[in-house]
Design a protein around this motif. Sequence first.
Motif, short mmCIF file in Angstrom:
data_model
loop_
_atom_site.label_atom_id
_atom_site.label_comp_id
_atom_site.label_asym_id
_atom_site.label_seq_id
_atom_site.Cartn_x
_atom_site.Cartn_y
_atom_site.Cartn_z
N VAL A 232 67.03 53.34 77.42
CA VAL A 232 65.83 53.85 78.09
C VAL A 232 65.99 53.71 79.60
O VAL A 232 65.66 54.61 80.36
N ALA A 233 66.53 52.58 80.03
CA ALA A 233 66.70 52.33 81.46
C ALA A 233 67.60 53.39 82.08
O ALA A 233 67.34 53.88 83.18
N ILE A 234 68.63 53.78 81.36
CA ILE A 234 69.54 54.81 81.88
C ILE A 234 68.80 56.14 81.99
O ILE A 234 68.89 56.84 82.99
N ILE A 235 68.01 56.48 80.95
CA ILE A 235 67.31 57.77 80.95
C ILE A 235 66.34 57.85 82.12
O ILE A 235 66.30 58.83 82.85
N VAL A 236 65.55 56.81 82.31
CA VAL A 236 64.53 56.88 83.37
C VAL A 236 65.07 56.40 84.71
O VAL A 236 64.39 56.48 85.73
N GLY A 237 66.29 55.88 84.73
CA GLY A 237 66.92 55.47 85.97
C GLY A 237 66.29 54.24 86.60
O GLY A 237 66.16 54.14 87.81
N LYS A 238 65.82 53.33 85.77
CA LYS A 238 65.26 52.07 86.30
C LYS A 238 65.99 50.90 85.67
O LYS A 238 66.73 51.05 84.70
N ASP A 239 65.72 49.73 86.23
CA ASP A 239 66.38 48.53 85.74
C ASP A 239 65.66 47.96 84.52
O ASP A 239 64.45 47.89 84.50
N SER A 240 66.38 47.59 83.48
CA SER A 240 65.74 46.89 82.37
C SER A 240 65.87 45.40 82.62
O SER A 240 66.92 44.90 83.00
N GLY A 241 64.76 44.68 82.45
CA GLY A 241 64.74 43.28 82.86
C GLY A 241 65.02 42.27 81.76
O GLY A 241 65.33 41.12 82.02
N ILE A 242 64.91 42.72 80.52
CA ILE A 242 64.94 41.76 79.42
C ILE A 242 66.38 41.34 79.07
O ILE A 242 67.28 42.17 79.04
N LEU A 243 66.51 40.06 78.79
CA LEU A 243 67.84 39.59 78.38
C LEU A 243 67.89 39.33 76.88
O LEU A 243 68.82 39.73 76.21
N VAL B 87 62.99 59.87 76.27
CA VAL B 87 62.79 58.44 76.00
C VAL B 87 62.33 58.26 74.56
O VAL B 87 62.82 57.40 73.82
N GLU B 88 61.40 59.09 74.15
CA GLU B 88 60.87 58.96 72.79
C GLU B 88 61.98 59.12 71.76
O GLU B 88 62.03 58.41 70.75
N ALA B 89 62.88 60.03 72.05
CA ALA B 89 63.98 60.25 71.11
C ALA B 89 64.87 59.01 71.01
O ALA B 89 65.45 58.74 69.96
N ALA B 90 64.93 58.26 72.10
CA ALA B 90 65.77 57.07 72.08
C ALA B 90 65.10 55.90 71.35
O ALA B 90 65.75 54.95 70.93
N LEU B 91 63.78 55.98 71.20
CA LEU B 91 63.04 54.90 70.56
C LEU B 91 63.14 55.02 69.04
O LEU B 91 63.42 56.09 68.52
N THR C 58 68.35 49.41 72.96
CA THR C 58 67.46 50.53 73.22
C THR C 58 66.92 50.50 74.63
O THR C 58 66.85 51.52 75.31
N MET C 59 66.57 49.31 75.10
CA MET C 59 66.00 49.23 76.44
C MET C 59 67.02 49.61 77.50
O MET C 59 66.69 50.20 78.52
#
Lengths: 288, 320, 444
Positions: free
Chosen positions: A86-97, A40-44, A82-83
């Motif tokens: 990150v969502a793909i890496i951690v396997g969770k949903d990103s909520g921001i539009l 994740v850090e690498a993606a930031l 980026t989000m």
Amino acid sequence: MSILILSLATLVTVGAIAAIILFIASKKFRVFEDPLIDRVEAALPSVNCGGCGFPSCRAFAIECVHTESLKNLVCTVGGIATMKEVAIIVGKDSGILRLPVAVVRCGGGCEVRPLTNRYDGVNSCAIVHNLYGGETGCTWGCLGYGDCVLSCKFDAIHIHPKTKLPEVDDDKCTSCNACVKACPKSIIELRKRAIKSRKIYVNCVNKDPGDLIAEFCSVACISCKKCLEACAFDAITISGNLAFIDSDKCTLCRQCVRVCPTNAIVEVNFPGRKNQQETIEEVMNPAN
Amino acid sequence: MDKLIISPSPHVHSGDTISNKMIGVFIALLPAYVAGLYFFGLGALIISVTAVLSCLLFEYLIQRFILKGPVTITDGSAALTGLLLAFNLPSNLPVWIVIIGSLVAIGIAKMSFGGLGNNPFNPALVGRVFLLISFPAQMTTWPKPVPWNPAYLDAVTAATPLALLKGQITEIPSALNLFLGNMGGSIGEVSALALLIGFIYLLIRKIITWHIPVSILFTVFVFTGILHYTNPETYIGTPVFHLLTGGILLGAIFMATDYVTSPMNPRGMLLYGLGIGVITVLIRVFGSYPEGVSFAILIMNAFTPLINKYIKPKRFGSPE
Amino acid sequence: MRTFKMGGIHPQEYKLSAGIKIQDADLPRQAVIPLGHYLGIPSNAVIAKGDTIKVGQLIGQAGGHVSANVHSSVSGIVNRIEGAFDASGYKVPSVFIDVEGDEWLESIDRTREVKRECTLTPAGIIKKITESGIVGLGGATFPTHVKLTPPPGKKAEVLIVNGVECEPYLTCDHQLMLEKGEEILVGVTILMKAIDVNRAVIGIENNKKDAIALMQRLAKTFEGIQVVPLQVQYPQGGEKQLVDAILGRQVPSGALPIEVGAVVQNVATAFAVYEAVQKNKPLFERVITITGKSMAHHGNYRARIGTPLISVVEQAGGIPEDTGKIVAGGPMMGRALSNLDIAVAKGTSGVLFIPTVESARKQMQNCIRCTKCVVVCPMGLEPYLLMTQSERSMWKEMENERIMDCIECGCCSFTCPSNRPLLDYLRLGKTTVNKIIRNRHARK
């Protein structure tokens, strides 16, 4: 010869002992870390701007990995792209539009808000604010010494040479909140980003009663309540002699802009009509 | 009437400026300079003028063409560095060596750290030590003091009294000669009398406080005293001899008290002076160089930030 | 001769208005009486628009413990109550009164003879002082009744009266001592009674020899009052410095003078206490100095609170031609004003006109670490270091370096040969650290 051997032996022994100690230490004191954090850090973007509310990109990455949902987490620099990553890496949903954008809510340029005195001292809004109300009769508005410009790590805010007011470059703004925190007068606000960067907002933060401001600034909100009546969507509230447009409720219909007698409500980036720059110029030279 | 000016208080200023302070130091250096000219003549004049002019020139060139910023040679600090450098050089040194010293002092020790106020080490001393290490032969042969000496490079040389400590000479000048400065040595360091007059002037003008010089001299006096009176055979230098010879007075009064590189409060200054005193004596008595003031000051310069961090001034209302 | 032990400077005195008799300032056409106080909570207006007011009538009720009553200084009709600029450059709620005549409340004793006996109990005196809205007239305008009520467990031993007037130019306290010496001493005995001490020391700087002589002569007729000449040194008028100078005791960091058994009051405050207790006159006027190098006529004026400064200045001959800056108060700690429509407040000690050439700041240069600022700091701080920390927003480090001890006297900026704005940054740091500390307490 013996010296050579002796020194060689000493070096080798010292090296071997050190290696053994290091080996034991690295085994014994090894801390387990989720490998996801590194990914994740690498993606930031690694700028450690603090815009996300965490002290560093790493702290944010740790939170991203450990949290239940990414709903309230957003990397303001990397933005949506980026989000999503990150969502793909951690396997969770990103909520921001869409990320908000910083808006400077003061239209009191040099011509519309004349100086009443001359400040001579350190060029810092914080120090001027600590000393007195400012160089004009309005003690609420922009001081113009550019603390926000210094605070911006993305070169997204600049003092306009003509009006001496800060201007935000919407494309560069990462909504990191640094300028909002830097402004001692709390003029800058993060507002919802609409399509094509269109914005309608009250370009004033003065809470003095209307009759008192008029003599100091010709584009101040005088709390005449005309906009309140004009708005069909209940987006406008007036508190403490100041109108405020809720960007969540505003439909960008521009009715309030039309009725505002002091041009305190401004529209930006709308087609067909003047943009903000021209509005200011028109106020500065009412003849054309 | 124009618009009224608003600025934070205070609305008055003492009128003191950097150049004011520098001029004060120049005046304080004047007696020692006159003494230097008297004992070393033409050489002293050539070297001091060269050093001052080259320091000014280097500062100007660097500020004008490398930094492309404002030029501040008029504040007097570069000229002062030049003069202090000259004070630390023997009067028969070739001009080109002096110019190299100036370049090191201004270019490396001062400007490369950000100019006035940012240099961690005393520029004049860095220049001097650089020359001492690079040109040991030229830097350690001092001309014999001859009143208004017209000779420059070919002046007759003499050993300095400090060489006594290293067993190179056996006879030392009388205490009076040591006090007046009638001995071999660098241009500005020989006359104790002239340097003390300068010290008194600096104190009266409140340009420096007494802490650093007194602390250094006291430490040297006590330390060498202990050594000498416990074992006079081995440690032949008496405390008075140590105070009057070499660069100890020049160093204590003018070099160690350099604003930029010395600690910021009286307690720190005392500790700093103690350190310089101890290191000076260690180098003089046990080291291979006959003189250690320059090294001692540079070493303590390096400790100054640490001293500033941990030694705080007495706060108002604190129990001690 | 005594003085405080640490730091300090001696700026040129320029006591140009010394020895000029106090004149009554003309009544203004409209008085603007501020309800806010420099420190503490603003008062609440107890009158309304259109009310007819007499001189001395209560118009603002104290808004809390650290607040003070406000009384009308003029008679007339309340025009409106709204924000007006004060010396801070911000608007404070103020009462605008259109002046009509000069009708005083009957209860105020306007006779001139000195009334020495005070029969009130200590509690009665403090009550009277609270009602009369008396605040420290030295500049900080801290409510006097708060200072006279020591925290539980603390007992004052000695009353220290501040007749130092260490700021250059100002002479209002000096002149007050010369003209109202006996009244001040009666006020001092009342204050002594209020805090139950039998010893008071009046400290006066040695550049006011006539006042020292007079006060020493008068003090012989009072019990327990001693007048001490002090060596001229700024900032001797600072509470902690004055206690140090007179008693040789240093008030610990963060504590009040009561910690070492002292209560400090200004001479003008003592006079106001006298008038309130003996003459039943609330605090609605004070002496201000009008002066400046380019001024033709200097003067000391007794002005009603709320008189626009311009009206007093015009009486003194108007704004001089060569004026770059106008300062309310002394040159070391006073505040620069953007205009003279600002009204005389309880803490206004004078108006100072500074010529154009002296108004502008000089170009700032690199810090040469000359230690001057450390040497002159009367609180033993390191201004050069605090400035750097403030520039870099190192608030926590500043707190550790005792920024809250800073008394904002300005010695550091005054003395800096590089013209560095040390105090500007220190003040910013002090405000910020103060906020941080307050938030921390609020969270607990």
